[in-house]
Enzyme design. Structure first.
Site, PDB file in Angstrom:
ATOM      1  N   THR A   1      43.810  41.631  34.615  1.00 24.73           N
ATOM      2  CA  THR A   1      44.640  40.130  34.868  1.00 24.73           C
ATOM      3  C   THR A   1      44.590  39.345  33.463  1.00 24.73           C
ATOM      4  O   THR A   1      43.605  39.543  32.476  1.00 24.73           O
ATOM      5  CB  THR A   1      44.028  39.047  35.860  1.00 24.73           C
ATOM      6  OG1 THR A   1      44.340  37.515  35.495  1.00 24.73           O
ATOM      7  CG2 THR A   1      42.369  39.210  36.043  1.00 24.73           C
ATOM      8  N   ASP A   2      45.321  38.097  33.295  1.00 26.13           N
ATOM      9  CA  ASP A   2      45.559  37.735  31.998  1.00 26.13           C
ATOM     10  C   ASP A   2      44.331  36.771  32.067  1.00 26.13           C
ATOM     11  O   ASP A   2      44.001  36.101  30.858  1.00 26.13           O
ATOM     12  CB  ASP A   2      46.727  37.020  31.569  1.00 26.13           C
ATOM     13  CG  ASP A   2      47.129  36.168  32.791  1.00 26.13           C
ATOM     14  OD1 ASP A   2      46.525  35.956  33.582  1.00 26.13           O
ATOM     15  OD2 ASP A   2      48.266  35.596  32.283  1.00 26.13           O
ATOM     16  N   GLU A   3      43.832  36.695  33.252  1.00 22.09           N
ATOM     17  CA  GLU A   3      42.654  35.497  33.163  1.00 22.09           C
ATOM     18  C   GLU A   3      41.441  35.901  32.629  1.00 22.09           C
ATOM     19  O   GLU A   3      40.598  34.950  32.081  1.00 22.09           O
ATOM     20  CB  GLU A   3      42.344  35.232  34.534  1.00 22.09           C
ATOM     21  CG  GLU A   3      43.502  34.475  35.375  1.00 22.09           C
ATOM     22  CD  GLU A   3      43.414  34.055  36.715  1.00 22.09           C
ATOM     23  OE1 GLU A   3      42.312  33.281  36.913  1.00 22.09           O
ATOM     24  OE2 GLU A   3      44.182  34.012  37.432  1.00 22.09           O
TER      25      GLU A   3
ATOM     26  N   TYR B   1      35.760  34.805  39.111  1.00 20.93           N
ATOM     27  CA  TYR B   1      36.674  35.812  39.548  1.00 20.93           C
ATOM     28  C   TYR B   1      37.078  36.245  38.159  1.00 20.93           C
ATOM     29  O   TYR B   1      36.997  37.672  37.990  1.00 20.93           O
ATOM     30  CB  TYR B   1      37.962  35.061  40.065  1.00 20.93           C
ATOM     31  CG  TYR B   1      39.453  35.956  39.917  1.00 20.93           C
ATOM     32  CD1 TYR B   1      39.598  36.970  40.786  1.00 20.93           C
ATOM     33  CD2 TYR B   1      40.357  35.614  39.015  1.00 20.93           C
ATOM     34  CE1 TYR B   1      40.730  37.820  40.546  1.00 20.93           C
ATOM     35  CE2 TYR B   1      41.554  36.481  39.190  1.00 20.93           C
ATOM     36  CZ  TYR B   1      41.639  37.506  39.710  1.00 20.93           C
ATOM     37  OH  TYR B   1      42.568  38.421  39.431  1.00 20.93           O
TER      38      TYR B   1
ATOM     39  N   LYS C   1      36.507  40.153  36.856  1.00 23.41           N
ATOM     40  CA  LYS C   1      37.482  41.246  36.281  1.00 23.41           C
ATOM     41  C   LYS C   1      37.304  41.884  35.029  1.00 23.41           C
ATOM     42  O   LYS C   1      37.661  42.862  34.679  1.00 23.41           O
ATOM     43  CB  LYS C   1      38.963  40.536  36.275  1.00 23.41           C
ATOM     44  CG  LYS C   1      39.556  40.075  37.830  1.00 23.41           C
ATOM     45  CD  LYS C   1      39.736  41.566  38.752  1.00 23.41           C
ATOM     46  CE  LYS C   1      41.010  42.154  38.218  1.00 23.41           C
ATOM     47  NZ  LYS C   1      41.183  43.203  39.190  1.00 23.41           N
TER      48      LYS C   1
ATOM     49  N   ASN D   1      50.532  35.764  36.093  1.00 19.31           N
ATOM     50  CA  ASN D   1      50.693  35.487  37.626  1.00 19.31           C
ATOM     51  C   ASN D   1      52.067  36.048  38.386  1.00 19.31           C
ATOM     52  O   ASN D   1      53.067  35.693  38.028  1.00 19.31           O
ATOM     53  CB  ASN D   1      50.846  33.803  37.923  1.00 19.31           C
ATOM     54  CG  ASN D   1      49.648  33.009  38.014  1.00 19.31           C
ATOM     55  OD1 ASN D   1      48.762  33.338  37.382  1.00 19.31           O
ATOM     56  ND2 ASN D   1      49.552  32.188  38.755  1.00 19.31           N
TER      57      ASN D   1
ATOM     58  N   LEU E   1      49.499  29.596  45.072  1.00 22.37           N
ATOM     59  CA  LEU E   1      50.517  28.495  45.099  1.00 22.37           C
ATOM     60  C   LEU E   1      51.747  28.453  45.634  1.00 22.37           C
ATOM     61  O   LEU E   1      52.281  27.736  46.498  1.00 22.37           O
ATOM     62  CB  LEU E   1      50.703  28.219  43.442  1.00 22.37           C
ATOM     63  CG  LEU E   1      51.364  26.766  43.151  1.00 22.37           C
ATOM     64  CD1 LEU E   1      50.627  25.620  43.253  1.00 22.37           C
ATOM     65  CD2 LEU E   1      51.956  26.979  41.964  1.00 22.37           C
TER      66      LEU E   1
HETATM   67  N1  LIG Z   1      47.923  38.048  42.338  1.00 21.36           N
HETATM   68  C1  LIG Z   1      48.238  37.834  40.907  1.00 21.36           C
HETATM   69  O1  LIG Z   1      49.171  37.011  40.619  1.00 21.36           O
HETATM   70  C2  LIG Z   1      47.336  38.921  39.823  1.00 21.36           C
HETATM   71  C3  LIG Z   1      47.734  38.666  38.781  1.00 21.36           C
HETATM   72  C4  LIG Z   1      47.385  39.614  37.791  1.00 21.36           C
HETATM   73  C5  LIG Z   1      46.395  40.497  38.464  1.00 21.36           C
HETATM   74  N2  LIG Z   1      46.174  40.849  39.738  1.00 21.36           N
HETATM   75  C6  LIG Z   1      45.189  41.638  40.196  1.00 21.36           C
HETATM   76  O2  LIG Z   1      45.944  42.504  41.082  1.00 21.36           O
HETATM   77  C7  LIG Z   1      45.218  43.154  41.928  1.00 21.36           C
HETATM   78  C8  LIG Z   1      45.820  42.968  43.470  1.00 21.36           C
HETATM   79  O3  LIG Z   1      46.113  41.599  43.649  1.00 21.36           O
HETATM   80  P1  LIG Z   1      46.464  40.622  44.806  1.00 21.36           P
HETATM   81  O4  LIG Z   1      47.055  39.523  44.514  1.00 21.36           O
HETATM   82  O5  LIG Z   1      47.472  41.623  45.568  1.00 21.36           O
HETATM   83  O6  LIG Z   1      45.226  40.562  45.903  1.00 21.36           O
HETATM   84  P2  LIG Z   1      45.129  40.578  47.603  1.00 21.36           P
HETATM   85  O7  LIG Z   1      43.920  39.502  47.629  1.00 21.36           O
HETATM   86  O8  LIG Z   1      46.228  39.947  47.941  1.00 21.36           O
HETATM   87  O9  LIG Z   1      44.929  41.922  47.895  1.00 21.36           O
HETATM   88  C9  LIG Z   1      43.587  42.402  47.717  1.00 21.36           C
HETATM   89  C10 LIG Z   1      43.507  43.650  48.490  1.00 21.36           C
HETATM   90  O10 LIG Z   1      42.314  44.355  48.382  1.00 21.36           O
HETATM   91  C11 LIG Z   1      41.699  44.707  49.688  1.00 21.36           C
HETATM   92  N3  LIG Z   1      40.224  44.666  49.230  1.00 21.36           N
HETATM   93  C12 LIG Z   1      39.262  43.501  49.028  1.00 21.36           C
HETATM   94  N4  LIG Z   1      38.046  44.106  49.000  1.00 21.36           N
HETATM   95  C13 LIG Z   1      37.989  45.078  49.151  1.00 21.36           C
HETATM   96  C14 LIG Z   1      36.826  46.086  49.106  1.00 21.36           C
HETATM   97  N5  LIG Z   1      35.784  45.991  48.933  1.00 21.36           N
HETATM   98  N6  LIG Z   1      37.219  47.438  49.387  1.00 21.36           N
HETATM   99  C15 LIG Z   1      38.553  47.944  49.736  1.00 21.36           C
HETATM  100  N7  LIG Z   1      39.728  47.003  49.641  1.00 21.36           N
HETATM  101  C16 LIG Z   1      39.422  45.741  49.323  1.00 21.36           C
HETATM  102  C17 LIG Z   1      41.867  43.405  50.619  1.00 21.36           C
HETATM  103  O11 LIG Z   1      41.885  43.744  51.983  1.00 21.36           O
HETATM  104  C18 LIG Z   1      43.510  43.574  49.963  1.00 21.36           C
HETATM  105  O12 LIG Z   1      44.407  44.157  50.661  1.00 21.36           O
HETATM  106  C19 LIG Z   1      43.581  42.176  41.899  1.00 21.36           C
HETATM  107  O13 LIG Z   1      43.060  43.388  41.262  1.00 21.36           O
HETATM  108  C20 LIG Z   1      43.952  41.191  41.171  1.00 21.36           C
HETATM  109  O14 LIG Z   1      42.776  40.838  40.194  1.00 21.36           O
HETATM  110  C21 LIG Z   1      46.520  39.775  40.506  1.00 21.36           C
END
Ligand SMILES: NC(=O)c1ccc[n+]([C@@H]2O[C@H](COP(=O)([O-])OP(=O)(O)OC[C@H]3O[C@@H](n4cnc5c(N)ncnc54)[C@H](O)[C@@H]3O)[C@@H](O)[C@H]2O)c1
Length: 340
Positions: free
Chosen positions: A127-129, A155, A159, A184, A195
């Site tokens: 993530t960019d965070e 968080y 990461k 995001n 959000l």
């Molecule tokens: N949402 C965003 O805007 C965003 C932006 C940049 C990066 N990311 C990264 O992208 C990835 C996915 O994000 P998201 O928004 O889809 O998250 P999300 O919370 O919607 O989904 C996470 C998934 O991981 C599963 N999970 C959690 N813990 C687990 C474990 N211990 N073992 C197996 N499965 C597990 C959950 O059941 C869920 O299905 C993350 O790594 C996040 O850091 C998200």
């Protein structure tokens, strides 16, 4: 040649969109989803693909070494793409431990398995965070891949820890690695703690829309489909060992996103309620994604105007999905899937 891809976290927001994207784009590939189905993972989201002979689902925790080794050994994947994570910043502030376990320890277990069973590529979704934040009064500043890591929340720290560990695994054990750091995301199937789906859900019920602080925090927004395209390109064509920033070049103040949702839904701005700011709240994220644009020819296909309309409309059309995930009734179907 067809590939076998392990997608962890594939029952969550971005992972499920990535599975649908891959199924369509690379129909000969086999997709194996590993997900522990936390509150954020919904097995019902994967209903449309569950009958395919090119798809397999394992309910397993990525921290569970025995289960992960046995799955990876049995399917011998070409690629592992790690989306599995605890992903909600507010939750990381109230309960950091599980973020360290899943995001750092879990990632290390997956990488151990990748090294042990010789996968061709491990892709870490970051993530960019991890770069921290930028001041509002310096619009000229952007994060690039060389920006030092400078995290603000448990968080983002977890990461960043995973990213550093991944690079160490590459150097120490020869793990073939790529990392993407995206801004995001928004789009279908996002858990309504984030959000956009939270605001849509509350506005649809004429409930107050809580906005942190003065609402002027800036985020760069990217439609989830474009993030999935970027991960797919990096996985197959990205240079091993490289980090790629992925962003929409589309900075918006949170308050402006909320107003846009209200206007689309024809709801009054009086529903907005400013609440105490999040602890350590990052002010501005802005990402320079010229590297992936230059090296891989990636550009977002969706403008924010198009993507946000499609997204709001999707939540309106999929009220049932939103209701079930909000009241937790989907957890019943999750609990019917046995754990490994
Ligand atoms: N949402 C965003 O805007 C965003 C932006 C940049 C990066 N990311 C990264 O992208 C990835 C996915 O994000 P998201 O928004 O889809 O998250 P999300 O919370 O919607 O989904 C996470 C998934 O991981 C599963 N999970 C959690 N813990 C687990 C474990 N211990 N073992 C197996 N499965 C597990 C959950 O059941 C869920 O299905 C993350 O790594 C996040 O850091 C998200």
């Amino acid at each position: 040649m067809s590939k076998t891809i392990v997608v962890t976290g594939g029952a969550g927001f971005i992972g499920s969109n990535f599975i649908f994207y891959t199924q369509k784009k690379h129909s000969h590939d086999k997709i194996v989803c590993i997900d522990s189905l936390t509150y954020a993972g919904n097995i019902e989201t994967l209903g449309s693909i569950s009958g395919s002979d090119r798809f397999e689902f394992f309910r397993a925790d990525i921290c569970n070494r025995k289960a992960i080794y046995s799955i990876i050994e049995s399917i011998s994947p070409d690629y592992i793409v790690n989306f599995a994570a605890e992903s909600h910043v507010d939750k990381s502030i109230s309960c950091p431990q599980v973020f360290l376990e899943t995001n750092i320890v879990g990632t290390s277990v997956l990488m151990d398995a990748a090294v042990k069973y010789g996968v061709e590529r491990f892709h870490q979704v970051s993530t960019d965070e991890v770069y921290g934040d930028l001041p509002l009064d310096r619009p000229d500043l952007l994060f690039n891949e060389d920006t030092p890591l400078h995290t603000s929340s448990p968080y983002s720290s977890s990461k960043a820890g995973a990213d550093l560990l991944a690079m160490a695994y590459r150097r120490t054990y020869g793990l073939p690695l790529t990392i993407s750091r995206c801004s995001n995301n928004y789009g279908p199937y996002q858990f309504p703690e984030k959000l956009i789906p939270l605001m849509v859900k509350r506005a649809l019920c004429n409930k107050k829309l809580p906005v942190y602080g003065d609402g002027r925090n800036v985020r760069d927004w990217l439609y989830v489909y474009d993030h999935c395209r970027a991960v797919d390109m990096i996985l197959r064509h990205g240079r091993e060992g490289e980090i790629y920033n992925v962003g929409g070049n589309n900075e918006k103040k949170n308050i402006d996103v909320v107003k846009l949702i209200l206007s689309y839904l024809e709801k009054p701005e009086s529903l907005i309620e400013f609440v105490d700011d999040r602890k350590g709240h990052d002010r501005r994220y802005a990402i320079d994604s010229s590297k992936i644009r230059r090296d891989l020819g990636w550009v977002p296909e969706f403008s924010f105007e198009t993507g946000i309309e499609m997204t709001i409309q999707w939540y309106i059309d999929n009220c049932r999905w939103l209701d079930r995930i909000t009241d937790g009734s989907y957890l019943k179907s999750n609990s019917e899937v046995p754990f490994r």
